[in-house]
Structure formats: structure tokens, C-alpha cells
Design an enzyme around this catalytic site. Sequence first.
Site, PDB file in Angstrom:
ATOM      1  N   ASP A  12       0.758  -1.070  -0.327  1.00 32.63           N
ATOM      2  CA  ASP A  12       0.088   0.271  -0.139  1.00 32.63           C
ATOM      3  C   ASP A  12       0.891   1.128   0.250  1.00 32.63           C
ATOM      4  O   ASP A  12       0.861   2.187   0.626  1.00 32.63           O
ATOM      5  CB  ASP A  12      -1.028  -0.097   1.193  1.00 32.63           C
ATOM      6  N   GLU A  60      -4.863  -0.668  -1.262  1.00 36.28           N
ATOM      7  CA  GLU A  60      -5.780  -1.274  -0.509  1.00 36.28           C
ATOM      8  C   GLU A  60      -6.984  -0.097  -1.475  1.00 36.28           C
ATOM      9  O   GLU A  60      -6.595   0.897  -1.212  1.00 36.28           O
ATOM     10  CB  GLU A  60      -6.077  -0.654   0.679  1.00 36.28           C
ATOM     11  N   LYS A 117      -6.355  -5.003  -3.138  1.00 37.22           N
ATOM     12  CA  LYS A 117      -7.696  -5.728  -2.425  1.00 37.22           C
ATOM     13  C   LYS A 117      -8.492  -4.470  -1.476  1.00 37.22           C
ATOM     14  O   LYS A 117      -8.003  -3.617  -0.857  1.00 37.22           O
ATOM     15  CB  LYS A 117      -6.487  -6.144  -1.278  1.00 37.22           C
ATOM     16  N   VAL A 145       3.037   0.236   4.344  1.00 37.16           N
ATOM     17  CA  VAL A 145       2.241   1.148   5.286  1.00 37.16           C
ATOM     18  C   VAL A 145       0.933   0.577   4.942  1.00 37.16           C
ATOM     19  O   VAL A 145       0.524  -0.006   4.660  1.00 37.16           O
ATOM     20  CB  VAL A 145       2.647   2.363   4.998  1.00 37.16           C
ATOM     21  N   THR A 146       0.316   0.686   6.015  1.00 31.41           N
ATOM     22  CA  THR A 146       1.275   1.057   7.772  1.00 31.41           C
ATOM     23  C   THR A 146       1.913  -0.095   8.598  1.00 31.41           C
ATOM     24  O   THR A 146       0.763  -1.412   8.451  1.00 31.41           O
ATOM     25  CB  THR A 146       0.528   2.061   8.765  1.00 31.41           C
ATOM     26  N   CYS A 150      -2.210  -2.740   7.805  1.00 34.86           N
ATOM     27  CA  CYS A 150      -2.060  -3.581   6.768  1.00 34.86           C
ATOM     28  C   CYS A 150      -0.911  -4.239   7.072  1.00 34.86           C
ATOM     29  O   CYS A 150      -0.556  -5.992   6.058  1.00 34.86           O
ATOM     30  CB  CYS A 150      -2.276  -2.499   5.665  1.00 34.86           C
TER      31      CYS A 150
HETATM   32  N1  TIU Z   1      -2.326   0.441   4.039  1.00 39.02           N
HETATM   33  C1  TIU Z   1      -2.716   0.167   5.547  1.00 39.02           C
HETATM   34  O1  TIU Z   1      -2.114   0.362   6.402  1.00 39.02           O
HETATM   35  N2  TIU Z   1      -4.025   1.020   5.888  1.00 39.02           N
HETATM   36  C2  TIU Z   1      -4.038   1.571   6.252  1.00 39.02           C
HETATM   37  O2  TIU Z   1      -5.730   2.323   7.066  1.00 39.02           O
HETATM   38  N3  TIU Z   1      -3.934   2.632   7.349  1.00 39.02           N
HETATM   39  C3  TIU Z   1      -4.142   3.464   8.872  1.00 39.02           C
HETATM   40  O3  TIU Z   1      -2.612   3.196   9.335  1.00 39.02           O
HETATM   41  N4  TIU Z   1      -5.089   3.916   8.697  1.00 39.02           N
END
Ligand code: TIU
Length: 218
Positions: A12, A60, A117, A145-146, A150
Amino acid sequence: MDPASTALVVIDMQRDFLEPGGFGEALGNDVRLLGRVVAPLAALLDAARVAGMLVVHTREGHRPDLADCPPTKLERGGGPLTIGSPGPRGRILVRGEEGHDIVDELAPGDGEVVLDKPGKGAFYATDLELLLHNRGITSLLVTGVTTEVCVSTTVREANDRGFECLVLEDCCGSYFPEFHEAALAMVVAQGGIFGWVGQSSDVVAALQPASAVTEVVA
Ligand code: TIU
């Protein structure tokens, strides 16, 4: 580590999380905190490509009609902008929009897997497990991240499916430094209950061709 049975998974690294006006900022976060990840991850990607490793980039996001977005996910966040809202880089967290795509510095190369995803975990409602199985992949280098959302969810999913996971600390980022630390500590606690944590420089060094290592030694 055998590059033939190891995949680099980049989770992501999308404008929606790293740049202003996207999902990360809509949730009230300071998106600049994720910037530290880009340079080491770009170097790791280069090394993985030279070594011929399978590279998987995840994103995402949701269909334009949000049919794959649970109402619970839509309702959370609390701010005026949410998933599907118009933002400066298109509709937030919607597939096909500029903000949904991966930042330029880490753009997927030809032949690399780009996996969309709908959830936090990369295995949920995707064909990731099948792709890895068909390529004979047994180990994952996990980045992105994060860290506590995820990345952590994906490591837990991978662990239950029997994959070895090495999470690269400098290639993961969080809006909450304390959550980053805690999420990584949870991976290695209890004898490596979910896997291991390392630094990308060690992986890059290990991936150098033998001739390059000999040159340095000589
Ligand atoms: N990719 C991911 O971690 N989606 C999130 O929504 N992360 C947050 O920390 N919000």
C-alpha cells in the site's frame, strides 16, 4: 534466504496514504511521517529486481460503486472526507483514481504483481496465496504502510498460511511511531511468534551477486 523462493511484498505505498489530500490525511494523520520509507524501499526494490525475486505491490482500495466496501469501514474515520469522497487526487481509496495508485518513486516494474485488495490484509479476498504457491514462494520480505495496520494484518495472515516472514523495519512506516515499534516487537516476541524483523541494508547486501562481494573484499 533463497531469492527463488522469496517474494518482496510492498504494501500500500499509495498516494492516498503518503501524500496530502488522501485517505491517510482524511483520517487525521500527518502523512509526512511515512516519507522515510520511500528511499530504503526503492533501494531494496532495485536489489530484488536484480536478484530476479518476485515482487508484489498491493493497493488498498475499492470498486467505484463501493460494493466491496463494508459499511463499517465507510462509517469510520469521523472526518468530513471518507472512502469515495472527491479529493485533490480523485475519489479517496477508489480503484483507478490517481490517489489510489502507487507513488512514482516505487512504481511497479513490468511483470511485477499489482494486487488490489479491499481489506487490510493482503490475503483477504485476493488471489495472493495462489500466486505465491504457484511460484513456489515460501518466504516473504514484508514492507510498506502502515506497520500496525496493513503490514501487521498481512504478516498475521501469512503466518497462519505457513509463510516465513521477515519484516524490514526501515521499509515500514506508521503515523504513530509508538505503534510502529510495538507492532514490530509483537512479530519477534515469544521466539518469533509471527516471524523476524530486520533492516533492508542487510538484505541488499545479502542479495549482491557473489562477484560484487568479492570485489569489495578484494
Ligand atoms: N494500508 C493501511 O495500513 N491502511 C490503513 O488504513 N492504515 C492506517 O494506518 N490507517
